[in-house]
Write an enzyme that holds these catalytic residues in place. Structure first.
Site, short mmCIF file in Angstrom:
data_model
loop_
_atom_site.label_atom_id
_atom_site.label_comp_id
_atom_site.label_asym_id
_atom_site.label_seq_id
_atom_site.Cartn_x
_atom_site.Cartn_y
_atom_site.Cartn_z
N SER A 1 0.84 -1.21 0.00
CA SER A 1 0.00 0.00 0.00
C SER A 1 0.87 1.25 0.00
O SER A 1 2.08 1.18 0.17
CB SER A 1 -0.88 -0.01 1.25
OG SER A 1 -0.05 0.00 2.41
N GLU B 1 3.33 7.80 16.23
CA GLU B 1 4.74 7.38 16.32
C GLU B 1 5.67 8.49 15.84
O GLU B 1 6.59 8.89 16.55
CB GLU B 1 4.97 6.10 15.49
CG GLU B 1 4.31 4.87 16.11
CD GLU B 1 4.59 3.58 15.36
OE1 GLU B 1 5.36 3.60 14.38
OE2 GLU B 1 4.03 2.54 15.75
N ASP C 1 -1.62 -5.98 2.27
CA ASP C 1 -2.38 -4.73 2.23
C ASP C 1 -3.31 -4.62 1.02
O ASP C 1 -4.26 -3.85 1.06
CB ASP C 1 -1.42 -3.53 2.20
CG ASP C 1 -0.71 -3.31 3.54
OD1 ASP C 1 -0.91 -4.12 4.46
OD2 ASP C 1 0.05 -2.33 3.64
N HIS D 1 10.17 -13.61 37.89
CA HIS D 1 10.13 -12.40 38.71
C HIS D 1 11.53 -11.82 38.84
O HIS D 1 12.48 -12.58 39.06
CB HIS D 1 9.62 -12.74 40.12
CG HIS D 1 9.66 -11.57 41.05
ND1 HIS D 1 8.73 -10.56 40.99
CD2 HIS D 1 10.53 -11.24 42.04
CE1 HIS D 1 9.02 -9.66 41.93
NE2 HIS D 1 10.11 -10.04 42.58
#
Ligand code: NAD
Length: 461
Positions: free
Chosen positions: A145, A187, A308, A440
């Site tokens: 695109s 962005e 696209d 963790h």
């Protein structure tokens, strides 16, 4: 005339992935690309250079605003924009050359020029110097695109431009006006804001990031405003012109804005012109997309389309999924894309990651759901890296507990969202996620806590 099993038009993430997978499956593959560098918009003028600039500009902002919190004192932080732009170009160069090597490794024939279908099973490569006719058992269109124009906005390829220009401004604009508060506007607006520009974002709708979860988008707007982005919502831009050394942007019902540069980011349109589709009877839909049926087959026998040009989310990784599914189906008879498990990411700071259904979609579909939310400020790793903005939301089916959607606004959301996409792809319940041990201290623990919150049993909040 050269003959191939599969001729692909376009070497973006869709086209090059299809080429590699088809070669792995034993097909004799050719790929036609009009640009000297392979990789398409994503690698050359989209995802990759924008992420390089997002990283550099965020480091610059952190050096100026955050290092002192860590006890790192710099005498003065200066911007060397030329080096920043060069690093971005080098990154692009390494990755596009990487695709060249992958083509060589997989023995894919590469043609430089524009590909046009001339008849069933025939594609003409129109290069600068010569034309080559190819015979193909199958043809795959993956031409992507381009930026959508907007009536009245006079693109001059310099001051008024698209993302292509905004990735390479030679100086930091004093005032940048961004038209459209979608992925690209946020962005690249963030990049230039961090580097010192005043940035005004004009958005037609009364919200930013249309299509994203409402609550997450509203939180994002508040955070971006704190970073200095100015939003004018409900502003339908009707024109933008260069006037001397400045630009004037007009929006319905608002005073014209005078600025240094304009970035037009109001979506993208498929590249479906000049492909010779009429020669095989393919008719485009009202948005100039190529209609497809099962397995990405167009109305013309032996001609397929992905990415696209066929509609759906205009995302590199969606095109890659379709590429693999299309080619595998051709060769093996099997191939499938789970469109419910395709994540979307906005690479701002914090990042925004989303997969599956939004709350608004679930309400519209009358699906009963339970919701678990966990704030990043209660995550210990987020504290240690001083990135406590945002939250994670898990949406699960009220009866079966199957995860239906996950929406994250947090540092590294673009990486965190992949775990949620895998969970959705495997049909996981929120309990599955909640009962999976997470290391963790990690940001990923916040996703587990959000899954625990679905059943109102978070531990750390
Ligand atoms: P978008 O569709 O994300 O956003 C366009 C915005 O422009 C919308 O909010 C829309 O309401 C607004 N708009 C439309 N007409 C307007 C007008 N006249 N005045 C003011 N606002 C107007 O489009 P985009 O940001 O240009 O991005 C294009 C495509 O590229 C998207 O489909 C996106 O998926 C893709 N993309 C993805 C990423 C990523 O994955 N991180 C990054 C960049 C681009």
């Amino acid at each position: 005339m050269a003959s191939h099993d599969l001729v692909i038009i376009g070497a973006g993430p869709g086209g090059y992935t299809a080429a590699i997978r088809a070669a792995q499956l034993g097909l004799n593959v050719a790929c036609i690309e009009q640009e000297p560098a392979l990789g398409g918009t994503c690698l050359r003028i989209g995802c990759i250079p924008s992420k390089a600039m997002l990283e550099s500009s965020e480091l610059f902002r952190e050096a100026k605003e955050k290092f002192s919190q860590h006890g790192i004192v710099l005498p003065e932080v200066k911007l060397d924009l030329a080096t920043m732009l060069r690093r971005k170009e080098q990154t692009v160069g390494i990755l596009t050359k990487g695709v060249d090597s992958l083509f060589k490794k997989n023995k894919i024939t590469r043609y430089l020029g524009r590909g046009r279908i001339t008849a069933p099973g025939r594609v003409l490569v129109e290069g600068e110097k010569e034309k080559i006719e190819l015979e193909a058992k199958y043809i795959l269109i993956a031409t992507g695109s381009k930026s959508s124009p907007l009536p009245g906005v006079e693109l001059d390829g310099d001051r008024i431009g698209t993302s292509t220009e905004a990735l390479s401004y030679p100086e930091v604009p004093g005032h940048l006006v961004v038209i459209g508060a979608g992925y690209i506007g946020l962005e690249l607006g963030s990049v230039w804001r961090r580097l010192g520009a005043k940035v005004t974002v004009l958005e037609y709708l009364n919200r930013i990031l249309p299509g994203m979860d409402d609550e997450t988008a509203a939180e994002a707007k508040k955070i971006f405003e704190r970073q200095g982005l100015e939003f004018r919502l409900g502003a339908k831009v009707t024109g933008a012109k260069v006037r001397g050394k400045q630009c004037v942007v007009e929006a319905a019902g608002a005073e014209p804005l005078v600025c240094d540069r304009v970035l037009l980011a109001v979506g993208r349109v498929p590249n479906t012109d000049g492909l010779g589709l009429e020669s095989v009877g393919i008719k485009l839909d009202e948005k100039r997309r190529i209609p497809i049926s099962g397995n990405f087959a167009t109305s013309a026998p032996g001609v397929f389309a992905i990415g696209d040009v066929i509609g759906g989310a205009m995302l590199a990784h969606k095109a890659e999924e379709e590429a693999v599914a299309c080619v595998e189906h051709l060769v093996t008879g099997h191939g499938h894309v789970n469109y419910d498990a395709i994540p979307g990411v906005v690479y701002t700071q914090p990042e925004i990651g989303s997969v599956g259904k939004t709350e608004e979609q679930l309400k519209a579909d009358k699906v009963e759901y339970r919701k678990g939310v966990f704030p990043m400020m209660a995550n210990s790793r987020a504290r240690t890296i001083a990135q406590t903005e945002g939250k994670i939301k898990v949406l699960a089916d009220a009866k079966t507990d199957r995860i239906l959607g996950v929406h994250i606004i947090a540092a590294h959301a673009g990486d965190l969202i992949n775990e949620a996409a895998v969970a959705i792809n495997f049909g996981a319940s929120s309990e599955d996620l909640a009962r999976s041990c997470h290391a963790h201290p990690t940001l990923g623990e916040a996703l587990r806590e959000a899954a625990l919150a679905v059943d109102k049993r978070t531990i750390n909040f």
